[in-house]
Design a protein around this motif. Structure first.
Motif, mmCIF file in Angstrom:
data_model
loop_
_atom_site.group_PDB
_atom_site.id
_atom_site.type_symbol
_atom_site.label_atom_id
_atom_site.label_comp_id
_atom_site.label_asym_id
_atom_site.label_seq_id
_atom_site.Cartn_x
_atom_site.Cartn_y
_atom_site.Cartn_z
ATOM 1 N N TRP A 173 0.758 -1.143 -0.073
ATOM 2 C CA TRP A 173 0.050 0.059 0.144
ATOM 3 C C TRP A 173 0.821 1.246 -0.066
ATOM 4 N N SER A 174 0.365 2.444 -0.742
ATOM 5 C CA SER A 174 0.917 3.539 -0.854
ATOM 6 C C SER A 174 0.490 4.124 0.635
ATOM 7 N N THR A 175 0.686 5.362 0.858
ATOM 8 C CA THR A 175 0.386 6.161 2.130
ATOM 9 C C THR A 175 -1.083 6.482 1.583
ATOM 10 N N TRP A 176 -1.852 6.840 2.740
ATOM 11 C CA TRP A 176 -3.215 7.420 2.495
ATOM 12 C C TRP A 176 -3.312 9.010 1.793
ATOM 13 N N ASN A 177 -4.309 9.057 1.024
ATOM 14 C CA ASN A 177 -4.511 10.419 0.648
ATOM 15 C C ASN A 177 -5.234 11.144 1.625
ATOM 16 N N THR A 178 -5.390 12.522 1.481
ATOM 17 C CA THR A 178 -6.023 13.340 2.611
ATOM 18 C C THR A 178 -7.556 12.966 2.485
ATOM 19 N N TRP A 179 -8.261 13.241 3.561
ATOM 20 C CA TRP A 179 -9.587 13.092 3.663
ATOM 21 C C TRP A 179 -10.553 13.908 2.546
ATOM 22 N N GLU A 180 -11.369 13.449 1.940
ATOM 23 C CA GLU A 180 -12.121 14.270 1.226
ATOM 24 C C GLU A 180 -13.370 14.931 1.836
ATOM 25 N N ALA A 181 -13.928 15.960 1.228
ATOM 26 C CA ALA A 181 -15.090 16.668 2.026
ATOM 27 C C ALA A 181 -16.039 15.892 2.403
ATOM 28 N N CYS B 27 -2.382 0.433 -4.198
ATOM 29 C CA CYS B 27 -1.579 -0.953 -4.121
ATOM 30 C C CYS B 27 -0.283 -0.866 -5.167
ATOM 31 N N ASN B 28 0.736 0.192 -4.991
ATOM 32 C CA ASN B 28 1.415 0.530 -5.845
ATOM 33 C C ASN B 28 2.708 0.804 -4.996
ATOM 34 N N ASN B 29 3.114 -0.038 -3.854
ATOM 35 C CA ASN B 29 4.111 0.429 -3.163
ATOM 36 C C ASN B 29 4.781 -1.169 -2.551
ATOM 37 N N PRO B 30 5.133 -1.721 -3.373
ATOM 38 C CA PRO B 30 4.982 -1.864 -4.861
ATOM 39 C C PRO B 30 3.892 -2.279 -5.478
ATOM 40 N N THR B 31 3.805 -2.139 -6.492
ATOM 41 C CA THR B 31 2.731 -3.002 -7.583
ATOM 42 C C THR B 31 2.806 -4.504 -7.634
ATOM 43 N N PRO B 32 1.860 -5.195 -7.370
ATOM 44 C CA PRO B 32 2.032 -6.861 -7.543
ATOM 45 C C PRO B 32 2.476 -7.006 -8.809
ATOM 46 N N ALA B 33 3.712 -7.982 -9.102
ATOM 47 C CA ALA B 33 4.203 -8.468 -10.216
ATOM 48 C C ALA B 33 4.556 -10.032 -10.269
ATOM 49 N N ASN B 34 4.451 -10.417 -11.384
ATOM 50 C CA ASN B 34 4.822 -11.904 -11.472
ATOM 51 C C ASN B 34 4.197 -12.886 -10.670
ATOM 52 N N GLY C 23 2.873 -12.102 -7.715
ATOM 53 C CA GLY C 23 2.733 -11.530 -6.418
ATOM 54 C C GLY C 23 1.355 -11.340 -5.766
ATOM 55 N N ALA C 24 1.279 -11.478 -4.555
ATOM 56 C CA ALA C 24 0.004 -11.370 -4.043
ATOM 57 C C ALA C 24 -0.426 -9.693 -4.171
ATOM 58 N N SER C 25 -1.823 -9.649 -4.142
ATOM 59 C CA SER C 25 -2.109 -7.969 -4.097
ATOM 60 C C SER C 25 -2.341 -7.722 -2.760
ATOM 61 N N CYS C 26 -2.553 -6.385 -2.445
ATOM 62 C CA CYS C 26 -2.536 -5.721 -1.150
ATOM 63 C C CYS C 26 -3.758 -6.183 -0.355
ATOM 64 N N GLN C 27 -3.616 -6.691 0.989
ATOM 65 C CA GLN C 27 -4.702 -7.003 1.718
ATOM 66 C C GLN C 27 -5.462 -5.749 2.264
ATOM 67 N N GLY C 28 -6.692 -5.792 2.386
ATOM 68 C CA GLY C 28 -7.576 -4.706 2.896
ATOM 69 C C GLY C 28 -8.131 -3.849 1.807
ATOM 70 N N GLY C 29 -9.030 -2.818 2.394
ATOM 71 C CA GLY C 29 -9.671 -1.932 1.261
ATOM 72 C C GLY C 29 -8.754 -0.917 0.690
ATOM 73 N N ASP C 30 -8.953 -0.383 -0.245
ATOM 74 C CA ASP C 30 -8.459 0.994 -0.690
ATOM 75 C C ASP C 30 -9.051 2.136 -0.206
ATOM 76 N N TYR C 31 -10.128 2.079 0.174
ATOM 77 C CA TYR C 31 -11.003 3.066 0.925
ATOM 78 C C TYR C 31 -11.122 3.112 2.572
ATOM 79 N N GLU C 32 -11.199 4.157 2.915
ATOM 80 C CA GLU C 32 -11.494 4.351 4.335
ATOM 81 C C GLU C 32 -12.454 5.266 4.658
ATOM 82 N N TYR C 33 -13.363 5.096 5.516
ATOM 83 C CA TYR C 33 -14.551 6.042 5.868
ATOM 84 C C TYR C 33 -14.529 6.136 7.473
ATOM 85 N N ILE C 34 -14.959 7.615 7.651
ATOM 86 C CA ILE C 34 -15.191 8.149 8.795
ATOM 87 C C ILE C 34 -16.399 9.017 8.875
ATOM 88 N N SER C 35 -17.140 8.991 10.207
ATOM 89 C CA SER C 35 -18.442 9.793 9.951
ATOM 90 C C SER C 35 -17.936 11.452 10.240
#
Length: 355
Positions: free
Chosen positions: A107-115, A131-138, A140-152
């Motif tokens: 995983w890359s680092t998280w982006n900033t929170w959207e509005a 999932c580009n740190n690094p990107t899966p290749a040859n 390789g296993a994909s990243c575990q977990g979700g690519d989005y995170e939510y808070i109220s």
């Protein structure tokens, strides 16, 4: 050592590469030389040339049949070959040996929170990672977990407009008989207003007519009729009048009228006749007097007319004839006076008889 042209290397890559090996990042892997040589030299193919590998922290066995690569990195991926002198003194070169590095995704680092997704009330912030740190290749296993995170998030409280509840049941009829009314109610609490929300539109009470059993109607008297005739023709008697119990008539077990239906009164028939006679006599006397006056006026007018037609045929100097004329006039006047006195006497007698 022989230099290998680039075209030949590409040909090796496409056609003569074999014994491909696979390694994962951070692991240690071995490459085996397919030739039996007296002395071994290991090379790695790069675009534009080759590089002779030496023993060190990264490589071990660079002069042996087995080349060991420590702490494999993505940069270690590529084509390798071994070469050297064989027992007969000939210099031999192996085919290219491909090393593939399996890369598990990171995983890359998280982006900033959207509005926040809403302007009032409760919404959500969202942020993303890749999932580009690094990107899966040859493989390789994909990243575990979700690519989005939510808070109220709650920017502000939303206005809540009121809503009506359901109607209550109809209440009891407010009358004891006949037609009345019943009502029902609803409440402005579904939901209750909040944060400047609008109040419910409409009425909280609803009314409806209702009918019970018919009411009792008590009777009421009408006005009295006119008095009837006296029950005697002479002297003291009685006369009566009537009223009816129909204003209104009793109905639905209502009470009948209280009191008498007939009313009686004494009457004097004689006084009534005397008055009628006096009135009749007065009327006749007055009419008779008028007739007599008319007759006298007509007589007087006729005599005056008759005398006016007689012209005197005497001279003014004939005193005898003058006297005679005067006498005739005087005689006529006396006759008129006599007639007038006779008429007055008749009227007087008539009036006395009336009273």
């Amino acid at each position: 050592m022989k230099l290998v042209p680039e075209a030949v290397v590409l040909l090796f890559l496409k056609v003569y590469s074999s014994d491909a090996g696979t390694a994962t990042i951070g692991a240690t892997t071995n490459l085996e030389c397919p030739l039996s040589l007296i002395a071994y030299y290991w090379y790695k193919k790069f675009i534009g040339g080759t590089k002779l590998l030496n023993n060190g922290d990264k490589y071990y066995g660079a002069l042996n049949e087995t080349l060991t690569i420590n702490n494999v990195e993505l940069a270690d991926e590529g084509f390798y070959r071994c070469e050297g002198f064989a027992t007969g003194g000939d210099y031999s070169m192996s085919h290219l040996i491909e090393l593939s590095v399996t890369v598990d995704g990171g995983w890359s680092t998280w982006n900033t929170w959207e509005a926040c997704t809403t302007t009032c009330g409760t919404g959500q912030h969202r942020r993303r990672r890749h999932c580009n740190n690094p990107t899966p290749a040859n493989g390789g296993a994909s990243c575990q977990g979700g690519d989005y995170e939510y808070i109220s998030c709650k920017p502000s409280l939303c206005p809540v407009d009121e809503g009506w509840s359901s109607w209550d049941s109809w209440g009891a009829c407010n009358g004891t008989c006949g037609t009345g009314q019943q009502s029902r109610r609803r409440y402005c609490n579904n939901p209750a207003p909040a944060n400047g929300g609008a109040y419910c539109q409409g009425e909280d009470y609803d009314n409806n007519s209702c009918t019970l059993f018919a009411c009792a109607v008590n009777g009421g008297w009408s006005s009295w009729d006119s008095w009837g005739h006296c029950n005697v023709t002479n002297g003291t008697g009685q006369q009566s009048r009537r009223r009816n119990c129909n204003n209104p008539a009793p109905a639905n077990d209502g009470d009948s009228c209280q009191g008498e239906e007939y009313d009686h009164n004494s009457c004097e028939e004689r006084e009534q006749q005397s008055a009628n006679i006096s009135l009749a006599v007065g009327t006749v006397s007055g009419a008779l007097f008028i007739v007599i006056v008319i007759i006298l006026v007509v007589i007087y007018a006729k005599r005056r007319w008759y005398n006016s037609k007689k012209e005197p045929d005497y001279d003014i100097t004939d005193i005898t004839r003058v006297k005679s004329h005067i006498y005739e006039e005087t005689h006529v006047n006396h006759m008129y006076q006599n007639d007038l006195q006779s008429a007055e006497r008749e009227v007087t007698v008539t009036q006395k008889n009336r009273y």
